[in-house]
Design an enzyme around this catalytic site. Structure first.
Site, PDB file in Angstrom:
ATOM      1  N   LYS A 199      18.093  10.186  42.020  1.00 22.48           N
ATOM      2  CA  LYS A 199      17.638  11.424  42.674  1.00 22.48           C
ATOM      3  C   LYS A 199      18.752  11.971  43.551  1.00 22.48           C
ATOM      4  CE  LYS A 199      17.494  10.255  47.036  1.00 22.48           C
ATOM      5  NZ  LYS A 199      18.100  10.441  48.168  1.00 22.48           N
TER       6      LYS A 199
ATOM      7  N   SER B 184      15.729   2.100  44.746  1.00 15.51           N
ATOM      8  CA  SER B 184      14.320   2.519  44.797  1.00 15.51           C
ATOM      9  C   SER B 184      13.812   2.796  43.391  1.00 15.51           C
ATOM     10  CB  SER B 184      14.162   3.799  45.627  1.00 15.51           C
ATOM     11  OG  SER B 184      14.630   3.585  46.918  1.00 15.51           O
TER      12      SER B 184
ATOM     13  N   ASP C  51      11.815   5.920  49.427  1.00 16.52           N
ATOM     14  CA  ASP C  51      12.112   6.747  48.245  1.00 16.52           C
ATOM     15  C   ASP C  51      11.386   6.275  46.983  1.00 16.52           C
ATOM     16  OD1 ASP C  51      13.779   8.515  49.532  1.00 16.52           O
ATOM     17  OD2 ASP C  51      15.621   7.456  48.997  1.00 16.52           O
TER      18      ASP C  51
HETATM   19  O1  C5P Z   1      12.588   3.039  53.601  1.00 17.78           O
HETATM   20  P1  C5P Z   1      13.953   2.504  53.380  1.00 17.78           P
HETATM   21  O2  C5P Z   1      14.009   1.011  53.406  1.00 17.78           O
HETATM   22  O3  C5P Z   1      14.636   3.084  52.197  1.00 17.78           O
HETATM   23  O4  C5P Z   1      14.819   2.999  54.630  1.00 17.78           O
HETATM   24  C1  C5P Z   1      16.067   2.450  54.967  1.00 17.78           C
HETATM   25  C2  C5P Z   1      16.343   2.714  56.436  1.00 17.78           C
HETATM   26  O5  C5P Z   1      16.513   4.120  56.665  1.00 17.78           O
HETATM   27  C3  C5P Z   1      15.211   2.310  57.356  1.00 17.78           C
HETATM   28  O6  C5P Z   1      15.362   0.980  57.767  1.00 17.78           O
HETATM   29  C4  C5P Z   1      15.364   3.265  58.526  1.00 17.78           C
HETATM   30  O7  C5P Z   1      16.356   2.767  59.391  1.00 17.78           O
HETATM   31  C5  C5P Z   1      15.924   4.516  57.887  1.00 17.78           C
HETATM   32  N1  C5P Z   1      14.874   5.531  57.627  1.00 17.78           N
HETATM   33  C6  C5P Z   1      14.327   6.254  58.671  1.00 17.78           C
HETATM   34  N2  C5P Z   1      13.343   7.169  58.413  1.00 17.78           N
HETATM   35  C7  C5P Z   1      12.921   7.405  57.155  1.00 17.78           C
HETATM   36  C8  C5P Z   1      13.464   6.695  56.064  1.00 17.78           C
HETATM   37  C9  C5P Z   1      14.444   5.763  56.340  1.00 17.78           C
HETATM   38  O8  C5P Z   1      14.714   6.081  59.827  1.00 17.78           O
HETATM   39  N3  C5P Z   1      11.964   8.309  56.956  1.00 17.78           N
END
Ligand code: C5P
Length: 314
Positions: free
Chosen positions: A11, A108, A141
């Site tokens: 993406k 993801s 994601d």
């Molecule tokens: O959800 P994911 O594990 O992909 O996110 C990775 C990091 O990105 C999270 O640990 C967080 O620090 C940050 N993040 C965030 N807000 C979001 C998505 C991700 O702060 N909406």
């Protein structure tokens, strides 16, 4: 069937706006996401054991529980113990084409493909929104990766509103092979520098999230206006990643010199992409970017927008 071959598209973000803090420590986002034809291929098969096994030829992809695809399989085991008991564990083979830690949701997408593959193998018959709910437990994601296409994502990134499919707009992507950016670092740095702009009340946050639905970019998508989409693209994370990584900043500047419809960093980077009017313009931009930046580690790809997320390989 005891085995499924699935395609997991990468993406890009056409819009990534950080609205503020959430009680769970994440950020409230308003994004427009787009699937592209650059894809990984996964084979998910029953292995006749109780174990989850992962194989991938890419040196940066872990083959243990730190891989999000592995965690997806483990999540299915705990959520559906009866089906696991009946059908057993899975072996997952990943043919990696999407660059790793690149802002393209490659990991993801792999996790999303494992959820879809196990749903098929175990004949669970889960709906797309049930799969997305499971996906949200793995990463922000993952829910978008399941449905793909063109969509608005709000909340942590897990609330998906589909948009009309876009024509197959061509794009060029470029990334330095050994450069990666941690998503957690990018968001944390953004918070350090910009949290004074975050609204403190949830009403304002909600209003800002709703604003994206009626914004000019969504109008441009509805009108299939690729030139306008190129002009309107926006990514708040560029404000922290570009100053910290001059290579990424230079890459974006070089792309802008190639007269694309628009150029932007995807997600938390470091991949930068440029939208093109046609396949031949995309090829011309790819050639020009390599001439402008003749760096042996600069990888480039040509791709096009694609209207779907995880799907069975033909
Ligand atoms: O959800 P994911 O594990 O992909 O996110 C990775 C990091 O990105 C999270 O640990 C967080 O620090 C940050 N993040 C965030 N807000 C979001 C998505 C991700 O702060 N909406």
């Amino acid at each position: 069937m005891r085995s499924y071959s699935l395609i997991a598209p990468a993406k890009i973000n056409l819009h990534l706006e950080i609205l503020g803090d959430r009680a769970d420590g994440y950020h409230e986002l308003a994004m427009v996401m787009q699937s592209i034809s650059l894809s990984d291929r996964l084979e998910v098969r029953a292995n006749g054991t109780e174990r989850t096994q992962i194989h991938c030829q890419h040196e940066l992809v872990p083959q243990d529980s730190t891989n999000l695809a592995y965690r997806a399989a483990e999540l299915m085991k705990t959520e559906f113990p009866e089906a696991f008991h009946r059908y057993g564990g899975v072996e997952i083979s990943i043919d990696k084409q999407i660059p790793v830690a690149a802002g393209l949701a490659g990991g993801s997408g792999n996790a999303a493909a494992v959820l879809v593959g196990i749903d098929l193998l175990w004949k669970l018959g889960l709906t797309q929104s049930e799969l997305q709910e499971l996906g949200a437990k793995l990463g922000s994601d993952v829910p978008f990766s399941i449905c793909g296409g063109t969509a608005i994502a709000t909340g942590r990134g897990e609330n998906i509103s589909p948009l009309p499919d876009l024509e197959r707009i061509h794009l060029v992507l470029a990334k330095y092979r050994n450069l990666s950016v941690s998503t957690a670092w990018a968001y944390q740095t953004y918070r350090q520098q910009f949290s004074h702009t975050y609204p403190s009340d949830t009403n304002t946050l909600e209003q800002r999230a709703n604003r994206v639905h009626s914004g000019a970019l969504i109008q441009a998508i509805a009108h299939q206006d690729a030139a306008k989409i190129g002009q309107l693209m926006h990514n708040d994370l560029e404000k922290v990643v570009l100053p910290a990584h001059s290579l990424v900043d230079e890459l974006k500047t070089a792309f802008a010199k190639c007269n694309p419809l628009g150029t932007m960093m995807s997600g938390s980077g470091p991949t930068v992409f440029a939208l093109a009017e046609s396949k031949s313009q995309a090829e011309a931009i790819q050639k020009q970017i390599k001439e402008l930046l003749p760096h042996p580690e600069l990888d480039t790809w040509i791709a096009q927008f694609c209207p779907q997320g995880i799907h069975i390989a033909q």
